[in-house]
Design an enzyme around this catalytic site. Structure first.
Site, short mmCIF file in Angstrom:
data_model
loop_
_atom_site.label_atom_id
_atom_site.label_comp_id
_atom_site.label_asym_id
_atom_site.label_seq_id
_atom_site.Cartn_x
_atom_site.Cartn_y
_atom_site.Cartn_z
CB THR A 1 28.58 27.13 29.40
OG1 THR A 1 29.28 26.23 28.54
CG2 THR A 1 27.76 26.34 30.38
CD1 TRP B 1 46.23 26.41 45.49
CD2 TRP B 1 44.08 26.32 46.11
NE1 TRP B 1 45.72 25.21 45.05
CE2 TRP B 1 44.40 25.13 45.43
CE3 TRP B 1 42.80 26.49 46.59
CZ2 TRP B 1 43.46 24.12 45.21
CZ3 TRP B 1 41.86 25.49 46.37
CH2 TRP B 1 42.20 24.31 45.69
CE LYS C 1 46.08 25.02 40.78
NZ LYS C 1 45.71 25.48 39.45
CD GLU D 1 26.98 25.37 33.92
OE1 GLU D 1 26.84 26.58 34.17
OE2 GLU D 1 28.00 24.89 33.39
P1 ADP Z 1 30.96 30.67 31.55
O1 ADP Z 1 31.08 29.46 32.45
O2 ADP Z 1 31.15 30.33 30.16
O3 ADP Z 1 31.78 31.87 32.02
P2 ADP Z 1 28.66 31.49 32.99
O4 ADP Z 1 28.12 32.82 32.73
O5 ADP Z 1 27.72 30.40 33.27
O6 ADP Z 1 29.48 31.13 31.73
O7 ADP Z 1 29.71 31.66 34.16
C1 ADP Z 1 29.57 31.15 35.45
C2 ADP Z 1 30.80 31.45 36.24
O8 ADP Z 1 30.99 32.86 36.38
C3 ADP Z 1 30.78 30.95 37.66
O9 ADP Z 1 31.16 29.60 37.73
C4 ADP Z 1 31.79 31.85 38.35
O10 ADP Z 1 33.10 31.38 38.17
C5 ADP Z 1 31.64 33.14 37.60
N1 ADP Z 1 30.81 34.07 38.39
C6 ADP Z 1 29.49 34.30 38.28
N2 ADP Z 1 29.08 35.22 39.17
C7 ADP Z 1 30.18 35.58 39.89
C8 ADP Z 1 30.42 36.47 40.97
N3 ADP Z 1 29.47 37.21 41.50
N4 ADP Z 1 31.68 36.53 41.45
C9 ADP Z 1 32.69 35.80 40.93
N5 ADP Z 1 32.52 34.96 39.91
C10 ADP Z 1 31.29 34.83 39.39
#
Ligand code: ADP
Length: 557
Positions: A184, A445, A440, A331
């Protein structure tokens, strides 16, 4: 009961064999680091992938060994993508934009035995190379620039392939064995390794092509702008291999002019990129009217952060093609949900359709979702918020060698995403925030994502981030940090007026600051952690300067 259907293992070499047999003449086009355009075919590329695997085997790489890449998106990288898993070894993509300390940690943690590195990236690679004790061989792609030297032990990629015999890819592979791994990007914490199996890669490749997602067809020309180190370029290389799709890879030239040039000259039909990339491409496109013919495009896929309605509309207006909003994570391989419209919503009015397309969409087949808060599982009523949990055949069941992360998985086998969502009765997910980003205020929220999406619709706003800033009375208050479009003006008050019809008064950002650029993560996401740090003392500073804390005006009732 066994023996009713064939025990056919879902593996990467099965996709390779299919492409060799059916799609050998289909093209793969890429931009090399020197800017030149390189053309090849699946037939030639897969033969080179076999020879690469043969050479790696001769170097002593065994099934299960990690072969790392430190490369841009180009055809050699694709050869590693196909060759390494097919010989039973594990493709381990390193994010070239990470800090050397993180890279040293990741490569060591993964136990990379071989690293395949772009010559133009050797300078960065050298900053962590000696801290990774497991590295035995370094293979260099391309000619090193004048100011960079390779070490005598380094191996030239082309020489290695030229002298190698093709691997037969015949060794039986178990579909549950590791094929690739990716860490990640660490937006919210220490990088964690996800290991993809052959089975998860093949099923995910099928997913991208499913009719209701429809992002990969044999007749497409697909361009992954998303880096190949970011969740396997969203799985596009494997899906394209399965479908026999022409691929276009942009190499290191990710500036809007180079991207538009490729989109136009190669008649790209589907392109995959994060919203920040599309923002830059749209801006450039507008400043050069008529310069690029992108009429071949039938879909621009985007995700990684929320895609605001203004961007969905902007894509259609400029390119005459829809932007398809995806949600996913490293993931989840990464495809989790897709905001295509159901048949029922296709009959809805334009505003309703846009609102649904700006959500993160409904889970793709084989991905199950639910959300939970302190009171238990939340109802699918579009308003109750909870943390999204997912499960499915391409969702990680654990992180690599990280027992301390077991709490991210429930006892009954779901993965905790860390995303706060609502789910509507149709199953459409709306991401309210990452758990760590939600604001918050006064015990309630506030969704930074909703405020950012709304700000993005203002004609003078290029990009916006909203973060929760510690407040002496309300716990946190939203502060917006905005980049204005060139030549456009707006003021904090005009932006607040623009937002006010859509939000409760206490959601409106107390302060709106203008900056030239927002800090970004290595995958193009706004680095909210950095902004929170920068603005952490905002209210203390206001008080010290004897300013009236603006929260007095927009405070929670
Ligand atoms: P990192 O966790 O390091 O940013 P990732 O690329 O795996 O790497 O990121 C996943 C996260 O990106 C998700 O948990 C979410 O919070 C955000 N995310 C992915 N796609 C979207 C989307 N279409 N809209 C909003 N958030 C998104």
């Amino acid at each position: 009961m066994r023996g009713l259907m064939m025990d056919y293992q879902l593996t990467v070499p099965s996709l390779v064999r299919r492409a060799e047999t059916l799609h050998a003449r289909k093209e793969i086009v890429d931009r090399q680091p020197d800017g030149s355009i390189h053309r090849t075919t699946y037939g030639v590329l897969l033969n080179r992938a076999r020879r690469l695997a043969g050479a790696l085997q001769a170097l002593g790489v065994h099934p299960g060994d990690r072969v790392a890449t430190f490369c841009w998106n180009h055809h050699q990288h694709l050869e590693v993508y196909y060759g390494v898993p097919s010989m039973g070894a594990v493709l381990h993509t390193l994010n070239i934009r990470l800090h050397p300390d993180d890279l040293a940690f990741i490569a060591q943690h993964a136990g990379a035995r071989v690293v395949i590195v772009d010559a133009v990236l050797l300078g960065v690679f050298e900053k962590f190379r000696d801290r990774v004790s497991t590295i035995e061989h370094v293979i260099v792609v391309g000619a090193p620039p004048a100011d960079t030297a390779t070490r005598p032990v380094d191996i030239d990629y082309e020489t290695l392939i030229a002298g190698a015999s093709p691997h037969d890819f015949d060794a039986p592979l178990d579909e549950w064995q590791a094929a690739a791994m990716c860490y990640t990007s660490g937006t919210t914490g220490k990088p964690r390794g996800v290991v993809y199996t052959h089975r998860s890669i093949v099923l995910h490749a099928l997913g991208l092509g499913l009719a209701d997602i429809d992002l990969m067809r044999e007749s497409d020309t697909a361009m992954a702008i998303v880096p190949m180190y970011h969740a396997n370029a969203w799985g596009t290389p494997y899906s394209a291999l399965m479908c026999g799709t022409k691929q276009v890879l942009p190499g290191p030239r990710l500036d809007p002019a180079s991207l538009l040039e490729l989109l136009a000259s190669e008649r790209v039909t589907v392109a995959f990129g994060v919203p920040t990339v599309w923002t830059a491409v749209f801006e450039f496109f507008d400043r050069h009217p008529g310069a690029y013919d992108v009429s071949a495009l039938r879909a621009a896929a985007s995700g990684g952060t929320a895609v605001p309605p203004a961007m969905l509309r902007g894509c259609e207006q400029r390119f005459g093609a829809p932007m398809i909003h995806l949600w996913g994570m490293t993931e989840t391989s990464p495809l989790g949900s897709c905001a295509r419209l159901t048949e029922e919503l296709q009959q809805a009015d334009a505003d309703t359709q846009l609102a649904y397309r700006a959500m993160q969409g409904w889970p793709v087949p084989l991905i199950e979702i639910r959300a939970r808060n302190d009171a238990g599982l939340v109802p699918w009523d579009a308003t109750s918020m909870g943390e999204l949990e997912v499960r499915g055949p391409w969702v990680a069941a654990s992180y690599y060698n990280a027992p301390e992360t077991a709490d991210r998985f429930t006892d009954d086998g779901w993965f905790l995403t860390g995303d706060i969502v609502t789910i509507d009765p149709r199953g459409y997910i709306r991401i309210v925030d990452r758990a760590k980003d939600v604001i918050k205020s006064g015990g309630e929220w506030v969704s930074s994502v909703a405020l950012e999406s709304a700000l993005a619709a203002h004609p003078a706003v290029l990009e916006a981030a909203v973060v929760g800033v510690p407040h002496p009375h309300w716990d946190e208050r939203p502060v917006a940090i905005v980049v204005r479009r060139e030549g456009r003006t707006c003021t904090p008050d005009s932006l607040r007026d623009f937002l006010s019809p859509s939000f409760p008064k206490w959601w409106l950002p107390d302060a709106i600051e203008f900056v030239d650029a927002l800090p970004k993560t290595t995958t193009g996401k706004i680095l909210k952690r950095a902004l929170r740090d920068e603005y952490a003392t905002y209210y203390t500073r206001c008080a010290a300067a004897a300013l009236v804390a603006p929260a007095a005006r927009a405070s929670p009732a």
